[in-house]
Design a protein around this motif. Sequence first.
Motif, PDB file in Angstrom:
ATOM      1  N   PRO B  20       1.347   3.974  15.018  1.00 16.17           N
ATOM      2  CA  PRO B  20       0.325   4.374  14.068  1.00 16.17           C
ATOM      3  C   PRO B  20      -0.794   5.241  14.644  1.00 16.17           C
ATOM      4  CG  PRO B  20       0.091   2.050  14.582  1.00 16.17           C
ATOM      5  CD  PRO B  20       1.295   2.535  15.298  1.00 16.17           C
ATOM      6  N   VAL B  28      -3.715   6.591   9.973  1.00  7.95           N
ATOM      7  CA  VAL B  28      -2.849   5.632  10.637  1.00  7.95           C
ATOM      8  C   VAL B  28      -1.593   5.444   9.811  1.00  7.95           C
ATOM      9  CG1 VAL B  28      -4.256   4.288  12.141  1.00  7.95           C
ATOM     10  CG2 VAL B  28      -4.513   4.008   9.732  1.00  7.95           C
ATOM     11  N   GLU B  44      11.532   5.601   7.737  1.00  9.94           N
ATOM     12  CA  GLU B  44      10.897   4.660   6.816  1.00  9.94           C
ATOM     13  C   GLU B  44       9.418   4.570   7.155  1.00  9.94           C
ATOM     14  OE1 GLU B  44      12.348   0.689   7.091  1.00  9.94           O
ATOM     15  OE2 GLU B  44      10.517  -0.015   6.140  1.00  9.94           O
ATOM     16  N   PRO B  45       8.548   5.042   6.274  1.00  5.65           N
ATOM     17  CA  PRO B  45       7.120   4.897   6.568  1.00  5.65           C
ATOM     18  C   PRO B  45       6.680   3.445   6.425  1.00  5.65           C
ATOM     19  CG  PRO B  45       7.516   6.617   4.941  1.00  5.65           C
ATOM     20  CD  PRO B  45       8.781   5.863   5.088  1.00  5.65           C
ATOM     21  N   VAL B  46       5.846   3.001   7.326  1.00  6.97           N
ATOM     22  CA  VAL B  46       5.272   1.662   7.270  1.00  6.97           C
ATOM     23  C   VAL B  46       3.778   1.827   7.021  1.00  6.97           C
ATOM     24  CG1 VAL B  46       4.888  -0.474   8.533  1.00  6.97           C
ATOM     25  CG2 VAL B  46       6.973   0.806   8.880  1.00  6.97           C
ATOM     26  N   LEU B  47       3.285   1.197   5.997  1.00  8.38           N
ATOM     27  CA  LEU B  47       1.890   1.391   5.609  1.00  8.38           C
ATOM     28  C   LEU B  47       1.073   0.143   5.884  1.00  8.38           C
ATOM     29  CD1 LEU B  47       2.594   2.782   2.086  1.00  8.38           C
ATOM     30  CD2 LEU B  47       2.319   4.090   4.143  1.00  8.38           C
ATOM     31  N   GLY B  48      -0.154   0.191   5.514  1.00  8.15           N
ATOM     32  CA  GLY B  48      -0.987  -1.004   5.522  1.00  8.15           C
ATOM     33  C   GLY B  48      -1.928  -1.093   6.685  1.00  8.15           C
ATOM     34  N   TYR B  49      -1.961  -0.059   7.545  1.00 11.50           N
ATOM     35  CA  TYR B  49      -2.816  -0.174   8.716  1.00 11.50           C
ATOM     36  C   TYR B  49      -4.269   0.143   8.422  1.00 11.50           C
ATOM     37  CZ  TYR B  49       1.308  -0.807  11.487  1.00 11.50           C
ATOM     38  OH  TYR B  49       2.458  -1.315  12.010  1.00 11.50           O
ATOM     39  N   ILE B  50      -4.562   0.591   7.194  1.00 12.07           N
ATOM     40  CA  ILE B  50      -5.966   0.862   6.875  1.00 12.07           C
ATOM     41  C   ILE B  50      -6.218   0.336   5.460  1.00 12.07           C
ATOM     42  CG2 ILE B  50      -5.547   3.246   6.107  1.00 12.07           C
ATOM     43  CD1 ILE B  50      -8.499   2.347   8.244  1.00 12.07           C
ATOM     44  N   HIS B  51      -5.560  -0.772   5.134  1.00  6.35           N
ATOM     45  CA  HIS B  51      -5.696  -1.350   3.808  1.00  6.35           C
ATOM     46  C   HIS B  51      -7.079  -1.967   3.693  1.00  6.35           C
ATOM     47  CE1 HIS B  51      -4.802  -3.390   0.142  1.00  6.35           C
ATOM     48  NE2 HIS B  51      -4.963  -4.577   0.675  1.00  6.35           N
ATOM     49  N   TYR B 339       0.465   8.373  -2.520  1.00 14.06           N
ATOM     50  CA  TYR B 339       1.385   7.236  -2.467  1.00 14.06           C
ATOM     51  C   TYR B 339       2.740   7.650  -3.004  1.00 14.06           C
ATOM     52  CZ  TYR B 339       2.594   2.289  -3.166  1.00 14.06           C
ATOM     53  OH  TYR B 339       3.160   1.055  -3.142  1.00 14.06           O
ATOM     54  N   LEU B 342       4.402  10.399  -0.760  1.00 16.27           N
ATOM     55  CA  LEU B 342       4.989   9.986   0.505  1.00 16.27           C
ATOM     56  C   LEU B 342       6.251   9.180   0.286  1.00 16.27           C
ATOM     57  CD1 LEU B 342       4.753   9.951   3.546  1.00 16.27           C
ATOM     58  CD2 LEU B 342       3.390   7.917   3.379  1.00 16.27           C
ATOM     59  N   SER B 343       6.411   8.559  -0.890  1.00 16.43           N
ATOM     60  CA  SER B 343       7.574   7.689  -1.046  1.00 16.43           C
ATOM     61  C   SER B 343       8.869   8.481  -1.029  1.00 16.43           C
ATOM     62  CB  SER B 343       7.474   6.867  -2.319  1.00 16.43           C
ATOM     63  OG  SER B 343       7.331   7.698  -3.431  1.00 16.43           O
ATOM     64  N   ILE B 371      -3.529   6.183   0.516  1.00 13.65           N
ATOM     65  CA  ILE B 371      -2.291   5.486   0.219  1.00 13.65           C
ATOM     66  C   ILE B 371      -2.514   3.985   0.294  1.00 13.65           C
ATOM     67  CG2 ILE B 371       0.086   5.171   0.887  1.00 13.65           C
ATOM     68  CD1 ILE B 371       0.103   7.830   2.097  1.00 13.65           C
ATOM     69  N   ASP B 372      -3.191   3.561   1.340  1.00  7.60           N
ATOM     70  CA  ASP B 372      -3.369   2.132   1.542  1.00  7.60           C
ATOM     71  C   ASP B 372      -4.461   1.541   0.664  1.00  7.60           C
ATOM     72  OD1 ASP B 372      -2.794   1.927   5.142  1.00  7.60           O
ATOM     73  OD2 ASP B 372      -1.473   2.188   3.438  1.00  7.60           O
TER      74      ASP B 372
END
Lengths: 203, 373, 165
Positions: B20, B28, B44-51, B339, B342-343, B371-372
């Motif tokens: 990230p 991130v 595969e994007p992995v999200l959630g690092y700045i939620h 969002y 990027l999907s 996105i997050d």
Amino acid sequence: MLLAKIKEALSSLYENIQETEETPDADAAAAVEAEDTAVASAAEEVQAEETAPEQEESKPEEVAEPEEPAPPPGPKETDYKAKGYHLDVDLPPEKLPEAAEILLREDFFIESITGVDWIDDEQLEAVYDFNHFDELCRVVLRTRTDRENPAIPTISHIYQGANWHERETHDFFGIKFIDHPNLEPLLLPEDADFHPLLKDFKA
Amino acid sequence: MNGLLQQDVNKETFTINLGPQHPATHGVLRVKLVMDGEYIVEAEPVLGYIHRMHEKMGENRTWAKFLPNCGRMDYLSAMSYNHGYVAAVERAAAIEVPERAEYLRVITVEMNRISSHLLWFGAFVLDLGGFTPLLYAFDDRELILDLLESVTGSRLTYCYFRFGGVYNDIDDAFIAGTREFIKRQRKRMPMYDALVTKNIILIKRLKEIGHISKDMAIRYGATGPVARGSGINYDVRKNEPYSVYPEFDFDVPVYEEGDSMARYMVRMDEIEQSMRIIEQALDKLPEGEIKPKKAIKLVKPEKGDYYHAVEAARGSFGVRLVSDGKNQAYRLKLRSPTYSNLSLYGEATKGMLLPDALALMGSLDLVIPEIDR
Amino acid sequence: MGNEVVQPPIIHFDTLDKILGLGRANSLWPMTFGLACCAIEMMATGAARFDLARFGAEVFRPSPRQCDVMIVAGTISKKMEPAVKTLYDQMPEPKWVIAMGNCAISGGPFVFEGQYGIVEGADKFLPVDVYIPGCPPRPEALIEGILELEEKVTGHRRWPRVEAK
């Protein structure tokens, strides 16, 4: 034009809810395909006849009309200026994939999927927003499910963008999407087992 | 057994991690890549690092206290996000906005759009390996930031809109400065065109790379320059007019090819169209109030749910709010354009070379905190 | 949590320390660690108008093995915390940390009762040397932060403080 066309196409889903409450969905799907171009008057007749079958689900013997005049189920046109969308469609969860197929055939694109926690009704609602590129027509699909064991069929095999939206809704509300290929947390950490947007969530 | 081993060796794939933390710009984002040599088998994007829990905060904060959050979701075009939220609440509570305030909103939103596209331009070419356009783009951007700072007070995360108008009026220095800026920028754009757009290295890296078809855009819900680069003529300002956009005469650039070069050209053309809108707005600016005559003490939307969409720099930003008549939202859903954009990354990068996949990521114009949320 | 025990050197060379300190302070290499909005102001500080290069700190390295200072710019979420700690551990000594922006100092505007997603401040798990408040702080504030760090490393300030008249 587009609004009327999609309203017709979606209202054909409702005929089958009334006629085939016990028959399996396979017949209903075939019936939908055949009746896709149903005449508007026929659809209206059917809607006027059955006055809220969902309310009468618990009392199948009663054929009389309910006390208060409930609006006939079916796609409802809304006031765009006041609300921001054109068509409001309330469906039971099983009918969602069919509705999504009808919308994809008419080239609607998926805008978002979200959930709402109605804690007083003990239900979780999933709201699907669709829109069209060529002619403005916002269609909102809603469905409600039980709060204890929420389960809704997925539409990610029809609209691939729904894959992420459904994962996020599962993250925040705990709604299980049946047959979703990969229902892992998207925005929360991988080992998260809490659902933050529920009304009774305490950190 | 021998045959099996042979098969395995030839098709050996390995998994590497992108992010990230990677060179500034995007934020991130982590992408899990399954690679076969230099070719991507699966991304595969992995999200959630700045939620940062914006939707939960929407339920905890009153309607007005949520306004600072709007600027921090997509900080590069914070004005559009302000506009989307404020317009949704105004639709729900039936608040009228005076005309001068609408014009000021349009002027500031379009200036913000130009600054967002300029930063995208600098960062995108930096990703491809050219460092210099970043400095030029930031130089242009600083002029916009100065102008907006004189009106709103902040450089980056604006909180300029209020329910029923804006909070500060503009003065003659602002108008003169904006006209000066437009004149200067019109002289700079041909320079960017000649040095960057017609650069053979850029053309070879972007043309026919990262094809996104119209069908993919429908299935994933891509909007904004990503859709307009694939031949879809969809711009919320034209298709679903809001505010005072119907009074302006501007074009919507649409390119048919669907590759990264098309998306690049869409954004470069949009800068010129935004400048046209600002000029017309400054010419037609009416006198009047910037806040409603009767000050709004308490905002109480009717029970029900409402939706409003605006055209942010990255696509169609939608706000769905469910209100139960109280002082806070019952549910606030923020539909972020990046969002959905990027999907489609996983499907679009199958079989691509890794540098081409990064060029595609840059052309999607990502801002990860949006996105997050 | 937020203190680090560093072994003091056994033999002290006073002049050599001063020279090394001067060298380190004037060539701080930051790591590109922009997480959120503050990252844009960090980029603006490195760009043409505010120009961090005049203080020697222009070379933003993506790899932690080549950096001296980690500018934590943005909100640290609970999912990101192990990554930040790993990056900090990978930096070679001597290293410093600047917490830029309200989110890195104490969680910023995202702290509310019942929050589940962010770490309230970088100093919960990193030893922070300089705090730069603001949301986002202006590029001039970041430059002032770098000057403060230089003062911490060498012991004297590059140029005197501006007095308000």
